[in-house]
Design an enzyme around this catalytic site. Structure first.
Site, PDB file in Angstrom:
ATOM      1  N   ARG A  97      11.369  -6.121   3.820  1.00 27.13           N
ATOM      2  CA  ARG A  97      11.315  -4.558   4.035  1.00 27.13           C
ATOM      3  C   ARG A  97      12.351  -4.255   5.221  1.00 27.13           C
ATOM      4  O   ARG A  97      13.066  -3.269   5.422  1.00 27.13           O
ATOM      5  CB  ARG A  97       9.971  -4.167   4.414  1.00 27.13           C
ATOM      6  CG  ARG A  97       9.694  -2.613   5.050  1.00 27.13           C
ATOM      7  CD  ARG A  97       8.277  -2.243   5.037  1.00 27.13           C
ATOM      8  NE  ARG A  97       7.474  -2.848   6.128  1.00 27.13           N
ATOM      9  CZ  ARG A  97       6.157  -2.617   5.829  1.00 27.13           C
ATOM     10  NH1 ARG A  97       5.687  -2.002   5.052  1.00 27.13           N
ATOM     11  NH2 ARG A  97       5.289  -2.994   6.924  1.00 27.13           N
ATOM     12  N   LYS A 125       0.903  -1.238   0.085  1.00 29.24           N
ATOM     13  CA  LYS A 125       0.164  -0.007  -0.030  1.00 29.24           C
ATOM     14  C   LYS A 125       0.848   1.499  -0.135  1.00 29.24           C
ATOM     15  O   LYS A 125       0.627   2.045  -0.732  1.00 29.24           O
ATOM     16  CB  LYS A 125      -0.989  -0.145   1.131  1.00 29.24           C
ATOM     17  CG  LYS A 125      -1.918  -1.183   1.328  1.00 29.24           C
ATOM     18  CD  LYS A 125      -2.960  -0.941   2.554  1.00 29.24           C
ATOM     19  CE  LYS A 125      -2.369  -1.033   3.847  1.00 29.24           C
ATOM     20  NZ  LYS A 125      -1.728  -2.310   4.362  1.00 29.24           N
ATOM     21  N   ARG A 135      10.678  -0.932  12.369  1.00 24.88           N
ATOM     22  CA  ARG A 135       9.401  -0.828  12.931  1.00 24.88           C
ATOM     23  C   ARG A 135       9.369  -1.842  14.012  1.00 24.88           C
ATOM     24  O   ARG A 135       9.552  -3.170  13.713  1.00 24.88           O
ATOM     25  CB  ARG A 135       8.411  -0.930  11.993  1.00 24.88           C
ATOM     26  CG  ARG A 135       8.101   0.261  10.990  1.00 24.88           C
ATOM     27  CD  ARG A 135       7.008   0.205  10.159  1.00 24.88           C
ATOM     28  NE  ARG A 135       5.836  -0.651  10.628  1.00 24.88           N
ATOM     29  CZ  ARG A 135       4.843  -0.490   9.678  1.00 24.88           C
ATOM     30  NH1 ARG A 135       4.597  -0.157   8.649  1.00 24.88           N
ATOM     31  NH2 ARG A 135       3.572  -1.143  10.391  1.00 24.88           N
ATOM     32  N   ARG A 187      -1.103  -8.710  13.609  1.00 22.87           N
ATOM     33  CA  ARG A 187      -1.470  -7.625  12.377  1.00 22.87           C
ATOM     34  C   ARG A 187      -2.327  -8.287  11.247  1.00 22.87           C
ATOM     35  O   ARG A 187      -3.452  -7.764  11.036  1.00 22.87           O
ATOM     36  CB  ARG A 187      -0.179  -7.161  11.795  1.00 22.87           C
ATOM     37  CG  ARG A 187       0.240  -6.031  12.699  1.00 22.87           C
ATOM     38  CD  ARG A 187       1.821  -5.593  12.541  1.00 22.87           C
ATOM     39  NE  ARG A 187       1.655  -4.795  11.320  1.00 22.87           N
ATOM     40  CZ  ARG A 187       2.810  -4.785  10.446  1.00 22.87           C
ATOM     41  NH1 ARG A 187       4.049  -5.386  10.855  1.00 22.87           N
ATOM     42  NH2 ARG A 187       2.676  -4.054   9.387  1.00 22.87           N
ATOM     43  N   ARG A 200      -9.881   0.870   8.872  1.00 19.93           N
ATOM     44  CA  ARG A 200      -9.437  -0.763   9.007  1.00 19.93           C
ATOM     45  C   ARG A 200     -10.481  -1.266   9.737  1.00 19.93           C
ATOM     46  O   ARG A 200     -10.435  -2.719  10.025  1.00 19.93           O
ATOM     47  CB  ARG A 200      -8.249  -0.604  10.091  1.00 19.93           C
ATOM     48  CG  ARG A 200      -6.933  -0.827   9.450  1.00 19.93           C
ATOM     49  CD  ARG A 200      -5.838  -0.913  10.221  1.00 19.93           C
ATOM     50  NE  ARG A 200      -4.691  -1.697  10.052  1.00 19.93           N
ATOM     51  CZ  ARG A 200      -3.568  -0.892   9.645  1.00 19.93           C
ATOM     52  NH1 ARG A 200      -3.505   0.411   9.196  1.00 19.93           N
ATOM     53  NH2 ARG A 200      -2.367  -1.624   9.526  1.00 19.93           N
TER      54      ARG A 200
HETATM   55  P1  AMP Z   1       0.439   0.380   9.447  1.00 18.09           P
HETATM   56  O1  AMP Z   1       1.595   1.239   9.241  1.00 18.09           O
HETATM   57  O2  AMP Z   1      -0.592   0.852   8.566  1.00 18.09           O
HETATM   58  O3  AMP Z   1       0.834  -1.263   9.234  1.00 18.09           O
HETATM   59  O4  AMP Z   1      -0.080   0.603  11.002  1.00 18.09           O
HETATM   60  C1  AMP Z   1       0.780   0.382  12.272  1.00 18.09           C
HETATM   61  C2  AMP Z   1      -0.150   0.098  13.350  1.00 18.09           C
HETATM   62  O5  AMP Z   1      -0.955   1.045  13.687  1.00 18.09           O
HETATM   63  C3  AMP Z   1      -1.186  -0.918  13.193  1.00 18.09           C
HETATM   64  O6  AMP Z   1      -0.855  -2.480  13.404  1.00 18.09           O
HETATM   65  C4  AMP Z   1      -2.416  -0.540  14.128  1.00 18.09           C
HETATM   66  O7  AMP Z   1      -1.771  -0.902  15.609  1.00 18.09           O
HETATM   67  C5  AMP Z   1      -2.019   1.020  14.049  1.00 18.09           C
HETATM   68  N1  AMP Z   1      -3.046   1.416  13.186  1.00 18.09           N
HETATM   69  C6  AMP Z   1      -2.915   2.288  11.840  1.00 18.09           C
HETATM   70  N2  AMP Z   1      -4.088   2.449  11.196  1.00 18.09           N
HETATM   71  C7  AMP Z   1      -4.968   2.090  12.196  1.00 18.09           C
HETATM   72  C8  AMP Z   1      -6.338   2.320  12.088  1.00 18.09           C
HETATM   73  N3  AMP Z   1      -6.838   2.978  10.922  1.00 18.09           N
HETATM   74  N4  AMP Z   1      -7.031   1.746  12.984  1.00 18.09           N
HETATM   75  C9  AMP Z   1      -6.373   1.301  14.094  1.00 18.09           C
HETATM   76  N5  AMP Z   1      -5.117   1.116  14.142  1.00 18.09           N
HETATM   77  C10 AMP Z   1      -4.198   1.640  13.189  1.00 18.09           C
END
Ligand code: AMP
Length: 248
Positions: free
Chosen positions: A127, A13, A139, A150, A88
């Protein structure tokens, strides 16, 4: 252009979002990035989100909806945005619908990147290796253990959004297993017909750029073609005349 990119962690993404912002002059709104920045800055939101993120679970809806509500109202998001990692949950999607409706805005499309689960762990490992090689901080949730959490959060809470947006006739699904450029091509192929003809900010912007450049480019090409000839003829004639007059 207002878009959502949907897909499990590691689907690509972020990479595709980067290409979309370059193409359409819009901004990428990644809730993951915003939350990581909040954690790093130690803000109240960051303090609330930190442990949840470390476990690979979802941060409460009200937190992320408030972040997005604020962000889409900012000036740089006026031309459009690509939401990466938001919504999400169905409840976040409904909140987004309300937020946009209140502002008289609409989504143009929801692009789903379809990827087999088996490949996701490999992609996250890649990554991590690339970030380490660049000397970037890895991360804390990019590890096999947290990835499981996740992924299960994605399946249970986010995957239902595929049906939610399909039901609204907005879903465009793309095979995310092919080469990055091929994925981009497929995404852009879905979006091209959505760019409004003769109107809408995206089209106008692209047109303005092209029409602004074209006359200048044509004029300079004309000058290049004709100028040397004229200069030579006139220049030589003048010089000959000048030489004759000087001798006489
Ligand atoms: P990402 O970078 O999109 O993989 O997000 C990393 C982490 O941030 C996720 O595993 C969640 O803990 C949190 N997170 C990001 N976006 C959301 C969202 N829209 N709703 C809830 N938690 C989020």
């Amino acid at each position: 252009m207002r878009l959502i990119l949907l897909g499990p962690p590691g689907a690509g993404k972020g990479t595709q979002a980067q290409r979309l912002i370059a193409k359409y002059g819009i901004v990428q709104l990644s809730t993951g990035d915003m939350l990581r920045a909040a954690v790093a800055a130690g803000t109240p939101v960051g303090l609330r989100a930190k442990s949840v993120m470390e476990r690979g679970e979802l941060v409460p809806d009200d937190v992320v909806v408030a972040i997005i509500a604020d962000r889409i109202g900012q000036r740089d998001a006026k031309r459009g945005f690509v939401l990466d990692g938001f919504p999400r949950t169905v409840s976040q999607a409904e909140a987004l619908d309300r937020l946009l409706a209140e502002r008289g805005l609409e989504l143009d499309a929801v692009v789903e990147l379809k990827v087999d689960e088996s490949i996701l762990l490999q992609r996250i490992e890649k990554r991590v290796a690339e970030m380490s090689a660049r000397g970037e901080k890895v991360r804390p949730d990019d590890n096999p253990e947290v990835l499981k959490g996740r992924l299960s959060a994605y399946k249970a809470q986010t995957a239902p959004l595929v049906d939610y947006y399909a039901g609204k006739g907005m879903l465009k699904s793309v095979n995310g297993m092919v080469a990055i450029d091929a994925v981009t091509g497929a995404v852009m192929g879905h979006l091209a017909p959505l760019v409004p003809r003769g109107g809408g900010s995206v089209r106008r912007k692209v047109k303005t750029r092209k029409t602004a450049k074209r006359p200048a480019a044509k004029a300079s090409a004309r000058r290049k073609r004709s100028a040397p000839k004229k200069r030579n003829k006139v220049g030589k004639a003048k010089n000959r005349t000048r030489r004759r007059l000087t001798r006489a």
